[in-house]
Design an enzyme around this catalytic site. Structure first.
Site, PDB file in Angstrom:
ATOM      1  N   HIS A  86       1.326  -1.561   0.318  1.00  9.78           N
ATOM      2  CA  HIS A  86       0.110  -0.033   0.215  1.00  9.78           C
ATOM      3  C   HIS A  86       0.966   1.277   0.299  1.00  9.78           C
ATOM      4  O   HIS A  86       0.535   2.255  -0.378  1.00  9.78           O
ATOM      5  CB  HIS A  86      -0.555   0.053   0.627  1.00  9.78           C
ATOM      6  CG  HIS A  86      -2.023  -1.396   1.363  1.00  9.78           C
ATOM      7  ND1 HIS A  86      -1.852  -2.390   2.014  1.00  9.78           N
ATOM      8  CD2 HIS A  86      -3.023  -1.245   0.868  1.00  9.78           C
ATOM      9  CE1 HIS A  86      -3.156  -2.639   2.030  1.00  9.78           C
ATOM     10  NE2 HIS A  86      -3.483  -2.660   1.394  1.00  9.78           N
ATOM     11  N   GLN A 144      -9.520  -6.193 -10.900  1.00 10.53           N
ATOM     12  CA  GLN A 144      -9.613  -5.504 -10.414  1.00 10.53           C
ATOM     13  C   GLN A 144      -9.728  -3.446 -11.699  1.00 10.53           C
ATOM     14  O   GLN A 144     -10.410  -3.105 -11.122  1.00 10.53           O
ATOM     15  CB  GLN A 144      -9.611  -5.393  -8.958  1.00 10.53           C
ATOM     16  CG  GLN A 144     -10.233  -3.638  -8.779  1.00 10.53           C
ATOM     17  CD  GLN A 144      -9.842  -3.868  -6.649  1.00 10.53           C
ATOM     18  OE1 GLN A 144     -11.090  -4.247  -6.128  1.00 10.53           O
ATOM     19  NE2 GLN A 144      -8.790  -3.603  -6.264  1.00 10.53           N
TER      20      GLN A 144
HETATM   21  O1  PAF Z   1      -8.772  -2.884  -3.471  1.00 15.64           O
HETATM   22  C1  PAF Z   1      -9.126  -2.713  -2.496  1.00 15.64           C
HETATM   23  O2  PAF Z   1      -8.140  -2.610  -1.718  1.00 15.64           O
HETATM   24  C2  PAF Z   1     -10.503  -2.449  -2.418  1.00 15.64           C
HETATM   25  O3  PAF Z   1     -11.474  -3.301  -3.693  1.00 15.64           O
HETATM   26  C3  PAF Z   1     -10.592  -1.025  -2.993  1.00 15.64           C
HETATM   27  C4  PAF Z   1     -10.438  -0.807  -4.512  1.00 15.64           C
HETATM   28  C5  PAF Z   1     -10.238  -0.170  -2.110  1.00 15.64           C
HETATM   29  C6  PAF Z   1     -12.413  -1.161  -2.688  1.00 15.64           C
HETATM   30  O4  PAF Z   1     -13.034  -1.238  -1.687  1.00 15.64           O
END
Ligand code: PAF
Length: 279
Positions: free
Chosen positions: A33, A150
């Protein structure tokens, strides 16, 4: 760093900002992150992060309740990264009434791979990301390539809705032994943690075989799943797809050198891990 939970306060704080770079997260922040925050800084200013464990994207038997919540530690990490605003709404702040309007990705992309094994997942993701974008109004937003599908779905969504937000993909952050960092790695026992890099090793094996001209990609996928199963994994899929749309390549497309990616999801004990590798 300002920590803001209400949408109105967030709008006041960010009003007039035209170059906001946004990193949405569900918290339990790790180096992966933090690498997204650093990339965000290169693409805009100020950097805004969010922490929200989004109930809409969890299935009824999934880990919403036990998803790790480590807010104080997360705040300290974000402060060190120079994040300007942390948007951390409660469920009441973000969903003050039942969220009946939803963003549904197309079946061909939303119901394959992760979408097949986690029905409703991408509907929940697209809905919350749309809402978060509407609150933050970012010029750019950063998502990790570890969640390859995603990233593609959000990129297509932003384009099709003409959202004024550029979607930036960040390389997957890996531990020294190759395991992709993920909040769910925290569920692994010591023994499972030692075994976990085998998923990435399997992806590398598939990539090598594919590059080496393996004639039958479906057989290769099956062999990869068997390798995982032999060591006690329960694979959902190992799948070689075209990078451009995540559909399976035809033999002709493969022969013509269509850029590919191999994606996998498998359970190790009770922990479901996903990973991918561009071939
Ligand atoms: O990847 C994630 O942590 C989640 O899917 C997100 C993009 C924050 C949406 O809740």
């Amino acid at each position: 760093m300002k920590i803001i939970s209400s949408i109105d306060d967030l709008r006041d704080q960010l009003s007039g900002q035209l170059r906001t770079a946004f990193v949405p997260t569900m918290g339990n922040l790790h180096e992966g992150h933090l690498s997204l925050m650093r990339l965000a800084r290169k693409h805009g200013d100020p950097v805004v992060a969010s922490i929200f464990v989004n109930r809409l994207q969890f299935g009824p038997n999934e880990d919403f309740d036990k998803y790790p919540r480590t807010f104080q530690a997360d705040v300290e990490k974000l402060e060190k990264e120079g994040v300007y605003v942390l948007f951390a709404p409660t469920e009441k702040d973000l969903y003050p009434e039942p969220q009946e309007y939803r963003v549904q990705p197309p079946d061909g992309l939303g119901n394959i791979l992760e979408g097949e094994f986690r029905p409703g997942f991408f509907n929940g993701v697209c809905t919350v990301v749309t809402k978060l974008f509407s609150c933050v109004q970012p010029r750019v937003a950063v998502f990790g390539k570890k969640d390859y599908q995603q990233l593609m779905i959000i990129r297509n969504m932003a384009r099709q809705f003409a959202m004024p937000t550029e979607i930036i993909g960040a390389e997957t952050f890996r531990a020294d032994d190759g395991l992709a960092l993920s909040s769910r790695n925290g569920y692994l026992s010591t023994e499972e943690r030692l075994e976990a890099p085998f998923l990435y090793q399997t992806l590398n094996w598939v990539a090598e075989q594919t590059r080496g001209g393996h004639p039958d990609l479906l057989a290769l996928e099956r062999a990869a799943m068997a390798r995982l199963a032999e060591r006690g994994w329960k694979p959902d899929y190992v799948s070689i797809r075209k990078r451009m749309n995540l559909q399976a390549p035809t033999a002709d497309e493969h022969a013509a050198g269509a850029p590919l990616v191999v994606l996998a999801a498998a359970k190790l004990g009770n922990t479901r891990l996903i990973d991918n590798l561009e071939i």
